[in-house]
Design a protein around this motif. Sequence first.
Motif, PDB file in Angstrom:
ATOM      1  N   ASP A   5     -26.783   7.162 -17.870  1.00  0.00           N
ATOM      2  CA  ASP A   5     -26.492   6.946 -19.285  1.00  0.00           C
ATOM      3  C   ASP A   5     -25.830   8.174 -19.891  1.00  0.00           C
ATOM      4  O   ASP A   5     -25.687   9.212 -19.247  1.00  0.00           O
ATOM      5  N   TRP A  22     -17.225   5.763 -19.059  1.00  0.00           N
ATOM      6  CA  TRP A  22     -16.916   4.580 -19.872  1.00  0.00           C
ATOM      7  C   TRP A  22     -17.837   4.606 -21.080  1.00  0.00           C
ATOM      8  O   TRP A  22     -18.929   4.063 -21.072  1.00  0.00           O
ATOM      9  N   MET A  23     -17.400   5.355 -22.068  1.00  0.00           N
ATOM     10  CA  MET A  23     -18.203   5.600 -23.273  1.00  0.00           C
ATOM     11  C   MET A  23     -17.334   5.326 -24.489  1.00  0.00           C
ATOM     12  O   MET A  23     -16.110   5.415 -24.408  1.00  0.00           O
ATOM     13  N   THR A 135     -22.148   5.809 -18.673  1.00  0.00           N
ATOM     14  CA  THR A 135     -21.919   4.755 -19.664  1.00  0.00           C
ATOM     15  C   THR A 135     -23.115   4.744 -20.627  1.00  0.00           C
ATOM     16  O   THR A 135     -24.184   5.250 -20.277  1.00  0.00           O
ATOM     17  N   ARG A 140     -25.865   0.475 -19.438  1.00  0.00           N
ATOM     18  CA  ARG A 140     -26.509   0.776 -18.156  1.00  0.00           C
ATOM     19  C   ARG A 140     -27.663  -0.204 -17.909  1.00  0.00           C
ATOM     20  O   ARG A 140     -27.801  -0.765 -16.829  1.00  0.00           O
TER      21      ARG A 140
END
Lengths: 145, 309
Positions: A5, A22-23, A135, A140
């Motif tokens: 995370d 991927w945020m 992410t 997650r």
Amino acid sequence: MRIVDGEGWRDVDLDGLRVGVWMPAAEAVRIVPAVTARARSVKVFQDAPVWVAPVPVRIPTVARLHLRLTVRDTWTRRLLTPGRFGGRDVIVSRSYYRALQRSNCKLITWPVYAVVTQGVRTAEGIEHRVDVLITPDPVRKALAA
Amino acid sequence: MTYDFEAMLQTIKDKQWSLADIDWDAPGAETMTDELRAKMRPFMADLVWIEHVGARGFASLATKAPTPVVKEIYEYFHAEEQKHANAELALMKRWGMLDEDGQMPEPNINVKMAIKVLDTYGDNLPLTGLAALIPLLECALDGALVKFLLDEVSDPVCHEVFRHINSDEARHITVDFQVLELIGAGPLHKTLIESASLLHPQVVLGLIVVFVPLINKMRDNIVAMGLSEQKLYNAVKRYSSIGGRGEFTRRLPAYHVLRTQASMVINRSHPYHRFLADPLVKVTSFVPARLLGRPQAWVDEVTHEPIAS
């Protein structure tokens, strides 16, 4: 592929690994510089760009100038420019654009449509293989479920 | 009744596919004979470039989208056109049509000029112009070029790939025309102002000098390869009939201009060819590519590799 995370990545040894970030862009701006300094290669999956300025200001013009002066490639600048439905917030970072332009970093703006066992699939039809995917926690958990 | 763009966006997300879903080494590549390979290579190269340039067109449309949902749909379409270019390049590789280094074939001067115009003016073109042009190109691609390819090539992998591509293109055409309806339903004065802004001399000249010879050259190349003119005629008829079915599309001047131009393009005996298109093909063939400068980095994004490490 290991999924961590948005905060958990700090506890992972990223040396020599291929990392995907991927945020939401506002959070990616905070972590990408540190991740690119440690990982072998980094792919930043960007859903929508945000304005980034080197100093705390609320004026997109300063951010626009920062983008113009820091990112040399015209197409990359276009990909990093928020559209008319984008937010007006300006995130502070002096190193994000520099990190994105490092030789071990690639900005990917194609929509992500699936996370598979070895990587991330985007809508241009390519599977991007990574060892670690960073992410947000809800994503997650959804993937783990 | 208004069209449900949100439901369409969800369908688009649900229908995604990847190059990794295809077995590129499956039997069937041997059906590509030397003779067919030589004939189809320039056709495939043109096809890859049409998809790739079309993708760039959707990138411009996304910046102009009337709503956030339509913008997201256009972002998917941008990616999907790129996926089609990637998949077609992968077919070229499967059939031994690429050089040893696997590079994309070099575009001709007319494609290079189109890239230059899109890089320079694409993001500033009014929504109506681009929104009317793209479905025309897709009707031509879907209705004529792809049908021609599938008639000529029996490789099952090619047919599998184009089942995916055709299903994507059907959604593109549906959305394209629904967006035209949405724009056409807007206030008439807004439509007219937007259409008038297309009339900037540099835009009109750019479009004529670049797109007239580009389309004519491809048209003649493909007809010379054996594509029947009837297929081209059907494609343009489809553009007219879908647009004509809509309640508001016919209020858009750009739609009428393009429909008229398309009907001239398919009719080889029309004076359009003798007085405008053919001379422009000749003149543009003398344009030195270095005058155009280096294109933007998106042109290098095409890949035939399903997996990127």
